[in-house]
Design a protein around this motif. Structure first.
Motif, PDB file in Angstrom:
ATOM      1  N   GLN A   1       0.862  -1.182   0.000  1.00  0.00           N
ATOM      2  CA  GLN A   1       0.000   0.000   0.000  1.00  0.00           C
ATOM      3  C   GLN A   1       0.900   1.234   0.000  1.00  0.00           C
ATOM      4  N   GLN A   2       0.805   2.026  -1.052  1.00  0.00           N
ATOM      5  CA  GLN A   2       1.709   3.156  -1.217  1.00  0.00           C
ATOM      6  C   GLN A   2       1.129   4.438  -0.625  1.00  0.00           C
ATOM      7  N   TRP A   3       2.005   5.257  -0.078  1.00  0.00           N
ATOM      8  CA  TRP A   3       1.604   6.567   0.449  1.00  0.00           C
ATOM      9  C   TRP A   3       1.012   7.395  -0.687  1.00  0.00           C
ATOM     10  N   ASN A   4       1.733   7.438  -1.802  1.00  0.00           N
ATOM     11  CA  ASN A   4       1.247   8.087  -3.019  1.00  0.00           C
ATOM     12  C   ASN A   4       1.172   7.027  -4.112  1.00  0.00           C
ATOM     13  N   LEU A   5      -0.033   6.708  -4.544  1.00  0.00           N
ATOM     14  CA  LEU A   5      -0.233   5.635  -5.507  1.00  0.00           C
ATOM     15  C   LEU A   5       0.588   5.885  -6.768  1.00  0.00           C
ATOM     16  N   GLY A   6       1.354   4.864  -7.156  1.00  0.00           N
ATOM     17  CA  GLY A   6       2.168   4.957  -8.359  1.00  0.00           C
ATOM     18  C   GLY A   6       3.555   5.515  -8.139  1.00  0.00           C
TER      19      GLY A   6
ATOM     20  N   ALA B   1       5.455  16.433   7.969  1.00  0.00           N
ATOM     21  CA  ALA B   1       6.723  15.731   7.782  1.00  0.00           C
ATOM     22  C   ALA B   1       7.015  15.575   6.297  1.00  0.00           C
ATOM     23  N   THR B   2       8.259  15.718   5.937  1.00  0.00           N
ATOM     24  CA  THR B   2       8.640  15.606   4.525  1.00  0.00           C
ATOM     25  C   THR B   2       8.829  14.153   4.106  1.00  0.00           C
ATOM     26  N   SER B   3       9.096  13.272   5.061  1.00  0.00           N
ATOM     27  CA  SER B   3       9.311  11.861   4.734  1.00  0.00           C
ATOM     28  C   SER B   3       7.974  11.131   4.620  1.00  0.00           C
ATOM     29  N   THR B   4       7.954  10.080   3.830  1.00  0.00           N
ATOM     30  CA  THR B   4       6.759   9.254   3.651  1.00  0.00           C
ATOM     31  C   THR B   4       7.160   7.784   3.761  1.00  0.00           C
ATOM     32  N   PHE B   5       6.166   6.913   3.824  1.00  0.00           N
ATOM     33  CA  PHE B   5       6.459   5.482   3.849  1.00  0.00           C
ATOM     34  C   PHE B   5       5.345   4.713   3.156  1.00  0.00           C
ATOM     35  N   ASP B   6       5.721   3.622   2.525  1.00  0.00           N
ATOM     36  CA  ASP B   6       4.765   2.648   2.015  1.00  0.00           C
ATOM     37  C   ASP B   6       4.629   1.533   3.046  1.00  0.00           C
ATOM     38  N   ILE B   7       3.582   0.732   2.916  1.00  0.00           N
ATOM     39  CA  ILE B   7       3.351  -0.370   3.855  1.00  0.00           C
ATOM     40  C   ILE B   7       3.242  -1.676   3.078  1.00  0.00           C
ATOM     41  N   LEU B   8       4.018  -2.656   3.478  1.00  0.00           N
ATOM     42  CA  LEU B   8       3.906  -4.003   2.922  1.00  0.00           C
ATOM     43  C   LEU B   8       3.295  -4.900   3.994  1.00  0.00           C
ATOM     44  N   PHE B   9       2.026  -5.261   3.807  1.00  0.00           N
ATOM     45  CA  PHE B   9       1.357  -6.165   4.738  1.00  0.00           C
ATOM     46  C   PHE B   9       1.691  -7.603   4.343  1.00  0.00           C
ATOM     47  N   VAL B  10       2.234  -8.361   5.285  1.00  0.00           N
ATOM     48  CA  VAL B  10       2.620  -9.749   5.021  1.00  0.00           C
ATOM     49  C   VAL B  10       1.872 -10.653   5.996  1.00  0.00           C
ATOM     50  N   VAL B  11       1.232 -11.682   5.457  1.00  0.00           N
ATOM     51  CA  VAL B  11       0.448 -12.606   6.280  1.00  0.00           C
ATOM     52  C   VAL B  11       0.816 -14.037   5.912  1.00  0.00           C
ATOM     53  N   ASP B  12       1.033 -14.855   6.914  1.00  0.00           N
ATOM     54  CA  ASP B  12       1.265 -16.287   6.726  1.00  0.00           C
ATOM     55  C   ASP B  12      -0.035 -17.014   7.044  1.00  0.00           C
ATOM     56  N   SER B  13      -0.865 -17.204   6.029  1.00  0.00           N
ATOM     57  CA  SER B  13      -2.178 -17.810   6.265  1.00  0.00           C
ATOM     58  C   SER B  13      -2.088 -19.307   6.528  1.00  0.00           C
ATOM     59  N   LYS B  14      -0.911 -19.896   6.318  1.00  0.00           N
ATOM     60  CA  LYS B  14      -0.717 -21.317   6.604  1.00  0.00           C
ATOM     61  C   LYS B  14      -0.323 -21.569   8.057  1.00  0.00           C
ATOM     62  N   ARG B  15      -0.107 -20.492   8.798  1.00  0.00           N
ATOM     63  CA  ARG B  15       0.276 -20.608  10.210  1.00  0.00           C
ATOM     64  C   ARG B  15       1.551 -21.444  10.372  1.00  0.00           C
TER      65      ARG B  15
END
Length: 619
Positions: free
Chosen positions: A394-399, A434-448
């Motif tokens: 999920q990007q702070w600014n898409l693209g 704030a001048t800095s931004t961040f993207d988010i990488l959501f990671v899920v282990d659905s196999k547990r």
């Protein structure tokens, strides 16, 4: 010398470098085995692997003296019972409650089976491999905790426990269940997660009082045909198995509120869903579904639907009939733009719809749905769409990629974590301009699988002196699938911050060689002393521990580990290399530390501070 600082008027924060301690080498040293305090001490380590709001407290023992509640760290044989264990057994004869959790037992003392009036019995967190037929003597037993042992089977006499209401057997090595388990007509809670079950006996359909059933993280390929007879069931967690199909009468569960089926191999669903009138949360994510039945529109109580990482091209128009539906997460599906646009035009009440950013809409979207759309991409090599796992960027600014990415690992319940908190962090940074931004990488282990993707690593393949290549690979290959996907996903970023809680915190440490900074809340390092764990041998669990410690030793990241005061979590944190980790201990006596800190309005500032530190350190 430890440095003390007050983070708020209600919480003293102890910040210290971890110092060497004899506890580093004790498998269970210092752990409080008290179930009296289980509700506040992270009891869900021995409970269902479900989202925190669904967890239930474990067996509680009241009125015992503190002296009887201190766990013995040494392995205790039946012949050499120490005075503490003897005292507990003697006391149980008058109280009807016996806590022998975390005592290092390899066998159950025979005297236990002579206490026929026993109501509560916890044997959790030992190394018990079998139970005798004498268990049938405990006919008054209502709650039985067996989690975190090495049981491969249960005795047939389990069926004699006619008063049993709660049975916790997760984190063992069970390969099957005796049919007599279906005779437990008073049973309300059955926790079987993290075993090696390939099937459930048909007799389980006779548990007509059962309210919560968790069989997550096993090897089930199907469910009993009579599972629809469990009329009292409200929560069913079957995620992280190998289900190929669902029985038709599953949809007869009229009281079911939460159904967790993510991380299986489902290609189709039952046609009729109309009788599941109480269902509020439904997760079908990370399967192989090509279509959803139109009857899903009959789930009038449905509020949240997870269908990400399937093969869906369209959504059923009947979803428009679900007036209570607020959230649909459908990323990682090959959705076709025009049919989707037509479906969305009818979903006026949906607050958020998550889809992949590569979906092309040939005509304008309704304004109401434009506001609800949450666009993201499935990151990594793309193998996750076939092999499983969830890598949602999920990007702070898409693209436009930011300089920093926060990798947010999901914990054992196998759903994305941290979205709400990181949204608040983002809003606060915007407020402060704030001048800095961040993207988010959501990671899920659905196999547990504890982010090992079912790596079946045997001890003979393990080289104790693990070495690392430039990418941070370790010798056994444990976790290589997630490591490769993460390498691809984070490569474009200058700064990588890994964030996780419990199992997610363990993942953040395991992959810390890829990070600039790590924020880990209550990581589980030695799974052999935890009851929420995958159903593997102690050899496998040792490899996991050694690989995690090796990864931390090799990492150049700034690593901050947060722990509460619960002795189990403190001891887990102290296993980490003292020269690599900053340990912060909060005055919170609960494994759910992040949740507690969020309630105290501290979590946002903790994460925001680490983001700022990372930005200052790496320009």
């Amino acid at each position: 010398m430890a440095a003390y600082s007050t983070s708020s008027s209600s919480s003293l924060l102890l910040t210290a470098r971890i110092s060497p301690s004899p506890e580093l080498f004790a498998s269970r040293g210092g752990r409080n085995a008290s179930l009296t305090n289980a509700r506040g001490r992270g009891a869900h380590l021995r409970m269902l692997v479900l989202p925190s709001k669904l967890r239930r407290p474990g067996v509680q023992l009241k009125g015992q003296r503190e002296s009887t509640l201190i766990a013995n760290a040494s392995t205790t044989s039946v012949q050499g019972l120490d005075a503490d264990v003897e005292a507990r057994i003697s006391l149980a004869a008058s109280t009807g409650r016996l806590d022998l959790s975390d005592c290092g037992l390899e066998e159950v003392p025979p005297r236990v089976w002579e206490i026929e009036d026993l109501v509560d019995l916890s044997l959790a967190g030992n190394r018990i491999t079998s139970l005798p037929a004498d268990i049938k003597n405990l006919r008054a037993l209502r709650r039985l905790g067996l989690a975190g042992n090495s049981l491969k089977e249960l005795p047939q006499g389990i069926g004699n426990l006619q008063q049993l209401e709660g049975l916790w057997i997760h984190g063992n090595n069970l390969q099957s269940l005796p049919p007599q388990i279906g005779e437990l007509k008073q049973l309300k809670m059955l926790a079987l997660a993290g075993n090696k079950l390939t099937e459930l006996p048909e007799s389980i359909s006779g548990l007509t009082s059962l309210q919560i059933l968790s069989v997550a993280g096993n090897k089930l390929r199907g469910l009993p045909s009579g599972i629809g007879n469990l009329k009292a069931l409200t929560i069913l967690a079957v995620y992280g198995n190998a289900l190929l199909s669902l029985p038709e009468n599953l949809t007869k569960l009229t009281c079911l509120q939460d159904l967790w089926l993510q991380g299986n191999e489902l290609e189709a669903l039952p046609e009729s869903w109309g009788r599941m009138c109480s269902l509020k949360q439904l997760s079908l994510a990370d399967n192989r579904l090509e279509a959803l039945p139109e009857s899903i529109g009959d789930l009038q109580s449905l509020e949240t639907l997870w269908i990400y990482c399937n093969k869906l091209k369209t959504l059923p128009e009947s979803l428009a009939a679900l007036k209570k539906l607020q959230y649909i997460w459908a990323e990682g599906n090959p959705l076709e733009g025009e049919p989707l646009r037509e479906s969305l035009a009818l979903l006026a009440g949906v607050k958020a719809l998550g889809i992949s950013s590569n979906v092309i809409f040939p005509s304008a979207m309704p304004e109401s749905m434009e506001k609800a759309l949450s666009l993201s991409e499935i990151s990594g090599s793309g193998d996750a769409l076939e092999r499983g796992g969830y890598f949602k960027l999920q990007q702070w600014n898409l693209g436009k990629k930011a300089d920093t990415v926060i990798v947010a690992f999901g914990s054992a319940p196998a759903v994305p974590n941290w979205a709400g908190l990181l949204s608040k962090v983002k809003a606060e940074m915007k407020r402060k301009q704030a001048t800095s931004t961040f993207d988010i990488l959501f990671v899920v282990d659905s196999k547990r699988s504890w982010y090992t993707h079912e790596d079946n690593v045997e001890l003979e393949n393990y080289a104790e002196s693990s070495t690392s290549s430039g990418s941070g690979n370790v010798s056994s290959g444990m976790g290589n699938y997630y490591r490769r996907e993460l390498e691809v996903a984070v490569k474009p970023y200058r700064r990588v911050i890994m964030l996780g809680d419990s199992m997610g915190a363990s993942a953040a440490l395991m992959f810390s060689p890829l990070a600039t900074a790590v924020i880990a809340f209550c990581p589980q390092v030695d799974l052999s002393t935890s009851s929420i764990r995958p159903g593997h041998s102690y050899s496998w669990l040792k490899i996991f521990k050694d690989e995690l410690l090796s990864a931390v030793s090799l990492s150049s990241a700034r690593i901050i580990v947060h722990s509460g005061t619960w002795s189990h979590d403190v001891n887990q944190a102290k296993l980490l290399p003292s020269d690599k980790v900053n340990l912060k201990i909060h005055d919170v006596n609960d494994h759910r530390l992040a949740l507690a800190l969020n309630t105290q309005n501290q979590l946002l500032n903790i994460v925001l501070h680490e983001i700022q530190e990372c930005n200052l350190t790496v320009q």
